[in-house]
Design an enzyme around this catalytic site. Structure first.
Site, PDB file in Angstrom:
ATOM      1  N   LYS A  41      17.700  11.987 -45.657  1.00 22.88           N
ATOM      2  CA  LYS A  41      16.747  11.009 -46.144  1.00 22.88           C
ATOM      3  C   LYS A  41      15.477  11.016 -45.310  1.00 22.88           C
ATOM      4  O   LYS A  41      14.438  10.512 -45.724  1.00 22.88           O
ATOM      5  CB  LYS A  41      17.362   9.604 -46.053  1.00 22.88           C
ATOM      6  CG  LYS A  41      18.666   9.444 -46.780  1.00 22.88           C
ATOM      7  CD  LYS A  41      19.324   8.100 -46.388  1.00 22.88           C
ATOM      8  CE  LYS A  41      20.741   8.061 -46.929  1.00 22.88           C
ATOM      9  NZ  LYS A  41      21.548   7.040 -46.234  1.00 22.88           N
ATOM     10  N   GLU A  97      11.076  19.078 -43.322  1.00 24.05           N
ATOM     11  CA  GLU A  97      12.033  18.392 -42.449  1.00 24.05           C
ATOM     12  C   GLU A  97      11.315  17.310 -41.644  1.00 24.05           C
ATOM     13  O   GLU A  97      10.118  17.392 -41.406  1.00 24.05           O
ATOM     14  CB  GLU A  97      12.652  19.463 -41.540  1.00 24.05           C
ATOM     15  CG  GLU A  97      13.966  19.302 -40.908  1.00 24.05           C
ATOM     16  CD  GLU A  97      14.991  18.289 -41.363  1.00 24.05           C
ATOM     17  OE1 GLU A  97      14.677  17.196 -41.842  1.00 24.05           O
ATOM     18  OE2 GLU A  97      16.173  18.598 -41.153  1.00 24.05           O
ATOM     19  N   ASP A  98      12.058  16.284 -41.264  1.00 21.86           N
ATOM     20  CA  ASP A  98      11.467  15.214 -40.459  1.00 21.86           C
ATOM     21  C   ASP A  98      11.324  15.653 -39.000  1.00 21.86           C
ATOM     22  O   ASP A  98      10.279  15.462 -38.384  1.00 21.86           O
ATOM     23  CB  ASP A  98      12.291  13.924 -40.564  1.00 21.86           C
ATOM     24  CG  ASP A  98      13.784  14.132 -40.303  1.00 21.86           C
ATOM     25  OD1 ASP A  98      14.223  15.284 -40.082  1.00 21.86           O
ATOM     26  OD2 ASP A  98      14.537  13.132 -40.319  1.00 21.86           O
ATOM     27  N   ASP A 101      15.534  19.254 -33.804  1.00 23.72           N
ATOM     28  CA  ASP A 101      16.068  18.862 -32.511  1.00 23.72           C
ATOM     29  C   ASP A 101      16.831  20.067 -31.944  1.00 23.72           C
ATOM     30  O   ASP A 101      16.231  20.970 -31.367  1.00 23.72           O
ATOM     31  CB  ASP A 101      16.955  17.634 -32.770  1.00 23.72           C
ATOM     32  CG  ASP A 101      17.436  16.950 -31.508  1.00 23.72           C
ATOM     33  OD1 ASP A 101      16.759  17.055 -30.485  1.00 23.72           O
ATOM     34  OD2 ASP A 101      18.496  16.293 -31.569  1.00 23.72           O
ATOM     35  N   PHE A 150      14.407   9.776 -28.229  1.00 24.40           N
ATOM     36  CA  PHE A 150      14.885   9.459 -29.569  1.00 24.40           C
ATOM     37  C   PHE A 150      13.831   8.618 -30.281  1.00 24.40           C
ATOM     38  O   PHE A 150      13.442   7.553 -29.802  1.00 24.40           O
ATOM     39  CB  PHE A 150      16.225   8.731 -29.530  1.00 24.40           C
ATOM     40  CG  PHE A 150      16.915   8.771 -30.861  1.00 24.40           C
ATOM     41  CD1 PHE A 150      17.650   9.878 -31.246  1.00 24.40           C
ATOM     42  CD2 PHE A 150      16.769   7.717 -31.754  1.00 24.40           C
ATOM     43  CE1 PHE A 150      18.247   9.943 -32.501  1.00 24.40           C
ATOM     44  CE2 PHE A 150      17.365   7.778 -33.019  1.00 24.40           C
ATOM     45  CZ  PHE A 150      18.104   8.891 -33.381  1.00 24.40           C
ATOM     46  N   ARG A 163      13.588   3.312 -40.799  1.00 26.06           N
ATOM     47  CA  ARG A 163      12.949   4.400 -41.554  1.00 26.06           C
ATOM     48  C   ARG A 163      11.591   3.959 -42.088  1.00 26.06           C
ATOM     49  O   ARG A 163      10.686   4.771 -42.267  1.00 26.06           O
ATOM     50  CB  ARG A 163      13.819   4.815 -42.739  1.00 26.06           C
ATOM     51  CG  ARG A 163      15.113   5.531 -42.358  1.00 26.06           C
ATOM     52  CD  ARG A 163      15.737   6.153 -43.603  1.00 26.06           C
ATOM     53  NE  ARG A 163      17.138   6.492 -43.414  1.00 26.06           N
ATOM     54  CZ  ARG A 163      17.569   7.624 -42.841  1.00 26.06           C
ATOM     55  NH1 ARG A 163      16.712   8.515 -42.414  1.00 26.06           N
ATOM     56  NH2 ARG A 163      18.862   7.853 -42.714  1.00 26.06           N
TER      57      ARG A 163
HETATM   58  P1  IMP Z   1      19.216  19.214 -35.389  1.00 23.53           P
HETATM   59  O1  IMP Z   1      20.198  19.820 -36.321  1.00 23.53           O
HETATM   60  O2  IMP Z   1      19.821  18.898 -34.047  1.00 23.53           O
HETATM   61  O3  IMP Z   1      17.926  19.980 -35.272  1.00 23.53           O
HETATM   62  O4  IMP Z   1      18.900  17.760 -35.924  1.00 23.53           O
HETATM   63  C1  IMP Z   1      18.070  17.502 -36.963  1.00 23.53           C
HETATM   64  C2  IMP Z   1      18.371  16.118 -37.504  1.00 23.53           C
HETATM   65  O5  IMP Z   1      18.802  15.211 -36.469  1.00 23.53           O
HETATM   66  C3  IMP Z   1      17.117  15.490 -38.072  1.00 23.53           C
HETATM   67  O6  IMP Z   1      16.948  15.814 -39.420  1.00 23.53           O
HETATM   68  C4  IMP Z   1      17.372  14.007 -37.844  1.00 23.53           C
HETATM   69  O7  IMP Z   1      18.091  13.465 -38.931  1.00 23.53           O
HETATM   70  C5  IMP Z   1      18.240  13.938 -36.619  1.00 23.53           C
HETATM   71  N1  IMP Z   1      17.464  13.625 -35.411  1.00 23.53           N
HETATM   72  C6  IMP Z   1      17.221  14.427 -34.368  1.00 23.53           C
HETATM   73  N2  IMP Z   1      16.446  13.833 -33.448  1.00 23.53           N
HETATM   74  C7  IMP Z   1      16.196  12.587 -33.920  1.00 23.53           C
HETATM   75  C8  IMP Z   1      15.419  11.478 -33.419  1.00 23.53           C
HETATM   76  O8  IMP Z   1      14.786  11.495 -32.351  1.00 23.53           O
HETATM   77  N3  IMP Z   1      15.403  10.375 -34.219  1.00 23.53           N
HETATM   78  C9  IMP Z   1      16.056  10.295 -35.405  1.00 23.53           C
HETATM   79  N4  IMP Z   1      16.763  11.311 -35.911  1.00 23.53           N
HETATM   80  C10 IMP Z   1      16.843  12.452 -35.174  1.00 23.53           C
HETATM   81 MG    MG Z   2      17.529  14.125 -40.961  1.00 23.54          MG
END
Ligand code: IMP
Ligand code: MG
Length: 173
Positions: A41, A97-98, A101, A150, A163
């Site tokens: 989302k 993508e938002d 990470d 975060f 959100r």
């Molecule tokens: P990754 O697979 O570790 O790259 O994580 C990506 C997903 O983790 C994003 O699409 C977010 O939903 C969530 N995420 C990672 N860091 C944050 C943050 O700082 N705040 C909120 N959601 C996060």
């Molecule tokens: Mg996400």
């Protein structure tokens, strides 16, 4: 429980940067149609604001994956929750993508989507936390690189909340 939120990137800064990204995408895809894939989302606000400012023809589809529980730690496992409605064959796809990470979500997604024969496949993220990368991911368009904090707002949540904040904030529980 009340959390404290400090503004990291203001609404004006986010909107200004999104306009720049949209201009860049419109230039790069001149005479083409772009197919935006919104990763639900978290990317919903970013995808809408970006799409509104792109000047070449746009089509959109939605996908939902989860790698996080209701917490700030990654489960490390990516699950496909909702697949796309349409095929990608021959389309110029940009995954929206938002935040990137660890990179696990995107490396899973790009591999999955790459097998569906798009004409091209690129990645656009609003935020990038490069310090946390576990999987290598090639990002084509980045809004902002941010430190290992975060963040919430502009689509990003903490336990499904915040959100709707119109800016990006750092949360301290
Ligand atoms: P990754 O697979 O570790 O790259 O994580 C990506 C997903 O983790 C994003 O699409 C977010 O939903 C969530 N995420 C990672 N860091 C944050 C943050 O700082 N705040 C909120 N959601 C996060
Ligand atoms: Mg996400």
């Amino acid at each position: 429980m009340k959390e404290d939120i400090r503004v990291l990137i203001s609404e004006e800064e986010v909107n200004f940067r999104i306009a720049e990204l949209a201009a860049q995408i419109s230039e790069d895809y001149k005479d083409l149609c772009v197919h935006l894939i919104c990763i639900l989302k978290g990317s919903i606000f970013f995808t809408c604001e970006l799409a509104k400012r792109i000047t070449v023809p746009v089509t959109m589809d939605f996908m939902s994956v989860s790698s996080y529980g209701d917490d700030t730690r990654s489960s490390g496992v990516v699950k496909l929750v909702k697949d796309l409605d349409e095929a990608l064959e021959g389309k110029n796809v940009i995954v929206i993508e938002d935040i990137i990470d660890s990179g696990r979500t995107l490396s899973y997604l790009l591999e999955n989507l790459g097998k569906r024969n798009p004409a091209s496949l690129r990645l656009c993220t609003l935020l990038d936390k490069p310090e946390r990368r576990v999987r290598e991911v090639k990002v084509d368009y980045t809004g902002f690189q941010i430190p290992d904090k975060f963040v919430v707002g502009y689509g990003l949540d903490y336990a499904q909340r915040y959100r709707n904040l119109p800016y990006i904030g750092v949360i301290s529980p």
